[in-house]
Design a protein around this motif. Structure first.
Motif, mmCIF file in Angstrom:
data_model
loop_
_atom_site.group_PDB
_atom_site.id
_atom_site.type_symbol
_atom_site.label_atom_id
_atom_site.label_comp_id
_atom_site.label_asym_id
_atom_site.label_seq_id
_atom_site.Cartn_x
_atom_site.Cartn_y
_atom_site.Cartn_z
ATOM 1 N N GLY A 1 38.207 23.591 62.491
ATOM 2 C CA GLY A 1 36.898 24.034 62.978
ATOM 3 C C GLY A 1 36.794 23.921 64.494
ATOM 4 N N GLY B 1 37.906 32.463 55.710
ATOM 5 C CA GLY B 1 37.497 33.146 56.940
ATOM 6 C C GLY B 1 36.141 32.707 57.456
ATOM 7 N N ALA B 2 35.320 33.665 57.842
ATOM 8 C CA ALA B 2 34.032 33.333 58.459
ATOM 9 C C ALA B 2 33.086 34.521 58.329
ATOM 10 C CB ALA B 2 34.239 32.991 59.932
ATOM 11 N N ALA C 1 39.580 33.110 64.368
ATOM 12 C CA ALA C 1 40.166 32.939 63.027
ATOM 13 C C ALA C 1 41.690 32.962 63.109
ATOM 14 C CB ALA C 1 39.657 34.035 62.092
HETATM 15 P P1 ADP Z 1 35.861 22.784 59.473
HETATM 16 O O1 ADP Z 1 37.222 22.339 59.897
HETATM 17 O O2 ADP Z 1 34.821 22.613 60.538
HETATM 18 O O3 ADP Z 1 35.420 22.303 58.124
HETATM 19 P P2 ADP Z 1 36.663 25.296 58.264
HETATM 20 O O4 ADP Z 1 37.394 24.518 57.232
HETATM 21 O O5 ADP Z 1 35.664 26.307 57.808
HETATM 22 O O6 ADP Z 1 35.951 24.377 59.347
HETATM 23 O O7 ADP Z 1 37.765 26.033 59.150
HETATM 24 C C1 ADP Z 1 37.440 26.687 60.355
HETATM 25 C C2 ADP Z 1 38.183 28.002 60.442
HETATM 26 O O8 ADP Z 1 39.584 27.728 60.422
HETATM 27 C C3 ADP Z 1 37.943 28.953 59.287
HETATM 28 O O9 ADP Z 1 36.811 29.771 59.538
HETATM 29 C C4 ADP Z 1 39.226 29.752 59.272
HETATM 30 O O10 ADP Z 1 39.137 30.801 60.218
HETATM 31 C C5 ADP Z 1 40.263 28.754 59.740
HETATM 32 N N1 ADP Z 1 40.982 28.143 58.587
HETATM 33 C C6 ADP Z 1 40.757 26.937 58.020
HETATM 34 N N2 ADP Z 1 41.602 26.706 56.987
HETATM 35 C C7 ADP Z 1 42.397 27.800 56.914
HETATM 36 C C8 ADP Z 1 43.482 28.191 56.071
HETATM 37 N N3 ADP Z 1 43.935 27.414 55.069
HETATM 38 N N4 ADP Z 1 44.056 29.404 56.297
HETATM 39 C C9 ADP Z 1 43.633 30.212 57.297
HETATM 40 N N5 ADP Z 1 42.618 29.895 58.121
HETATM 41 C C10 ADP Z 1 42.000 28.715 57.944
#
Ligand code: ADP
Length: 309
Positions: free
Chosen positions: A260, A234-235, A285
């Motif tokens: 992201g 999540g976040a 999210a």
């Molecule tokens: P980035 O792609 O910039 O590295 P993240 O991996 O933190 O960013 O993903 C961004 C957002 O996407 C997360 O805060 C979440 O809300 C959502 N997210 C990413 N992966 C998943 C997952 N496996 N299941 C549910 N939500 C996800």
């Protein structure tokens, strides 16, 4: 432009060349992969498409080359109703991202900026009426840093809310940081900004506590508000209303490429609709969780009707 956009994204557009491999090669090693797929991407174009697909009025300020990849991007943007009036055709080739995908849904990415490197402060200055008329401007760092700094200053001086995704990481001066509302970072970018080691060992129970603290400390660096994204966990948001943990909906992830960007684009849509930061992040999210259940970056982004609840 027919009508000034509520969300103006200033950023990159790339053609993503994606190959799936059973495992990533180490240095000096060669592995065979599947057929290459070519998918419109780039952080700026991704964010714009994510916002456009959700029904927002959005424009992308950037540059592509006079080549087949530039056409691919223009077509993808048009089909998501993104205004391309501020997308210049440059003399350099369209940017590329070389993405290797493994069956666990993780990826590694090499970016060749191409035309994105020709997006200069003068382009932003030429679009000042469109920038000043926006509700939210969205930035990430696949275009020259001086252009980002200029855009942050121009938008914020015009009273436009500035969302900056510090990806890929680069140092920002304090004056720029102070204008961000919000700064959006993933956990690695957060650690980099705080000058700390990444610590993947944190147990799930301790995650919320740890990242509430991380978000607070990031705010002390200057931004008006902060969002730390935590992948499947999540976040966390932090602004003058307080610090909020946003749960990620549980989904079967097949490809996290561009999660992201989906999050940032959707966050901008929520903020442009005057939602609170935590409400907009909860919406983002759900949008990003929907996107990770499908392959690719832009093609995986949902319409409002498709967003999981
Ligand atoms: P980035 O792609 O910039 O590295 P993240 O991996 O933190 O960013 O993903 C961004 C957002 O996407 C997360 O805060 C979440 O809300 C959502 N997210 C990413 N992966 C998943 C997952 N496996 N299941 C549910 N939500 C996800």
């Amino acid at each position: 432009m027919n009508r000034r956009a509520d969300v103006v994204v200033v950023g990159s557009a790339n053609a993503d060349l994606v190959v799936t491999v059973a495992r990533r090669p180490s240095a000096g090693e060669t592995v065979l992969g599947d057929d290459v797929t070519t998918i419109p991407g780039g952080k700026g174009a991704n964010q714009a498409v994510a916002a456009g697909r959700l029904g927002a009025s959005v424009a992308l300020l950037g540059a592509v080359g006079a080549d087949q990849y530039g056409e691919l991007l223009r077509e993808s943007l048009r089909s998501a109703n993104v205004d391309t009036g501020l997308l210049r055709t440059a003399r350099r080739p369209t940017g590329n991202a070389f993405i290797t995908l493994t069956p666990d849904g993780e990826n590694t990415i090499v970016v060749s900026p191409g035309a994105n490197a020709s997006v200069l402060p003068a382009d932003v200055a030429a679009a000042s009426p469109e920038v000043a008329a926006a509700k939210v401007i969205v930035l990430s760092l696949e275009i020259p840093l001086e252009t980002v700094r200029h855009a942050v200053e121009a938008a914020s001086s015009a009273g436009v809310r500035v969302l900056l995704n510090l990806s890929p990481v680069a140092p920002l001066d304090e004056a720029t940081l102070r204008r961000l509302d919000p700064l959006v970072v993933n956990e690695h970018e957060a650690a980099w900004l705080l000058g700390e080691q990444d610590d993947p060992s944190t147990s799930d129970d301790a995650v919320a506590e740890r990242f509430i603290d991380v978000a607070r400390r990031l705010r002390e660096l200057g931004p008006r508000s902060v969002v730390v994204t935590l992948g499947p966990r999540g976040a966390v948001t932090s602004d003058e209303d307080g610090t909020t943990v946003i749960d990620a909906p549980e989904v079967r992830a097949v490809d996290s490429t561009g999660a992201g960007d989906a999050f940032a684009g959707a966050l901008a849509v929520g903020l442009a609709a005057d939602r609170s930061l935590s409400d907009a992040a909860a919406f983002a999210a759900r949008v990003a969780a929907t996107a990770v259940t499908r392959v690719g970056a832009q093609p995986s982004y949902p319409t409002s009707e498709e967003v999981i609840s």
